[in-house]
Design an enzyme around this catalytic site. Structure first.
Site, PDB file in Angstrom:
ATOM      1  CB  ILE A  80       4.657  -0.191   1.935  1.00 56.12           C
ATOM      2  CG1 ILE A  80       5.646  -1.224   2.481  1.00 56.12           C
ATOM      3  CG2 ILE A  80       5.414   0.993   1.350  1.00 56.12           C
ATOM      4  CD1 ILE A  80       6.604  -1.772   1.422  1.00 56.12           C
ATOM      5  N   GLY A  81       2.155  -0.775   4.566  1.00 62.88           N
ATOM      6  CA  GLY A  81       0.999  -1.591   4.923  1.00 62.88           C
ATOM      7  C   GLY A  81       1.209  -3.080   4.875  1.00 62.88           C
ATOM      8  CE  LYS A  92      -0.254   1.818   3.448  1.00 60.75           C
ATOM      9  NZ  LYS A  92       0.044   2.853   4.462  1.00 60.75           N
ATOM     10  CB  ALA A 131      -1.019  -5.793   2.506  1.00 59.90           C
ATOM     11  N   PRO A 139       9.321  -5.456   3.581  1.00 56.01           N
ATOM     12  CG  PRO A 139      10.382  -3.396   3.353  1.00 56.01           C
ATOM     13  CD  PRO A 139       9.723  -4.470   2.561  1.00 56.01           C
ATOM     14  CG  ASP A 165      -2.799   1.596   6.722  1.00 56.20           C
ATOM     15  OD1 ASP A 165      -3.513   2.577   6.430  1.00 56.20           O
ATOM     16  OD2 ASP A 165      -1.581   1.689   6.963  1.00 56.20           O
ATOM     17  N   GLY A 196       1.796  -5.525   7.126  1.00 54.93           N
ATOM     18  CA  GLY A 196       0.981  -6.310   8.050  1.00 54.93           C
ATOM     19  C   GLY A 196      -0.494  -6.194   7.752  1.00 54.93           C
ATOM     20  CB  SER A 248       8.614  -0.835   5.707  1.00 56.50           C
ATOM     21  OG  SER A 248       7.610  -1.596   5.059  1.00 56.50           O
TER      22      SER A 248
END
Length: 278
Positions: free
Chosen positions: A94-95, A9, A99, A89, A128, A97, A92
């Site tokens: 970009i969601g 994300k 996602a 990673p 998220d 966990g 980080s």
């Protein structure tokens, strides 16, 4: 067996516009996805279990409060053998966990032939998770529960994601915010027929978490600068609460060349070129 893809994300913008009495922050964010991510597989089993594989597995030990297991329990008490193939990673921005949780819900709903949980239950898993379950470009507002599809499709574009190997927990970043009542995006978002027009709009917007995150982890500024210096990069910014930054590109060739150059210069970083999914 069922399987679901957990795309990264990306917050192209992230405006912190207020804070509720319960402490949750109000956001206004333009969210897209990158065609890179984790995979969640679900197989029939008597008990619920989770195994983590993949290049980032060592950074995420199996724990009872893992979001994948929490998502499974939200759907009910049935058994399943879950495998999380971890490529993104950890912690980080970009969601990853979230996602993964959304992908677990999708995979298990298919396996168990049950409906997805109601929106309130999904939101309880994390701010998220609803947008990751949506899986397409939206304007995200409230505490993450208000998702508005864009009026027009986004232009074809490529992203380069770069993370300097620094884990940035979200709570300290929010705590370090200078102010929590920042202006939102315009009420009516314009259309973006080209990547250049999208980049020009994004340049007038913000990620309000970027300054406090950089204060906590100065490597983020170097990561953003490395992306911005690449030929063809139209905009570089931090995603979420960091430390991953993204570069926006019009052409696949330029994005792949940039990712290769950054990876060669910074071999310890996680770098990935990816098509932007809107």
């Amino acid at each position: 067996m069922t399987e679901a893809f957990a795309r990264a994300k990306i917050n192209l913008t992230l405006h912190v516009t207020g804070q509720r009495p319960d402490g949750y922050h109000l956001l206004d964010s333009l969210v897209v996805f990158a065609d890179v991510g984790d995979r969640v597989r679900a197989e029939p089993a008597e008990a619920l279990s989770l195994a983590i594989t993949g290049p980032q597995a060592a950074n995420l030990p199996v724990a009872d409060d893992n979001l994948v297991l929490r998502a499974a329990r939200t759907l009910g008490g049935q058994g399943a053998r879950l495998t999380l193939e971890k490529h993104l990673p950890v912690a980080s921005g970009i969601g990853g966990g979230s996602a993964d949780a959304a992908a677990a819900l999708v995979a298990l709903a298919r396996l168990w032939q049950v409906p997805l949980p109601d929106p309130a239950a999904v939101l309880k898993l994390g701010a998220d998770v609803p947008v990751c379950l949506e899986g397409r470009a939206v304007r995200m507002a409230g505490v993450g529960e208000i998702l508005t599809p864009l009026a027009a499709p986004l232009p074809e574009a490529w992203l380069v994601l770069a993370n300097p190997g620094v884990s940035v927990p979200t709570p300290p970043v929010f705590k370090a915010l200078a102010r929590r009542d920042n202006p939102p995006m315009p009420d009516d978002l314009p259309g973006w027929p080209t990547v250049e027009s999208l980049a020009a709009f994004l340049a007038t917007q913000r990620n309000d978490l970027e300054p406090p995150a950089i204060a906590l982890a100065p490597e983020i500024a170097r990561t953003r600068a490395a992306l911005a210096a690449q030929p063809g990069c139209l905009l570089a910014r931090m995603s979420g609460s960091g430390a991953t930054c993204f570069g926006l590109f019009a052409a696949e060739e330029a994005a792949r060349a940039a990712a290769e150059a950054i990876g060669a210069e910074h071999p310890g970083w996680w770098v990935a070129p990816a098509r932007m999914v809107g």
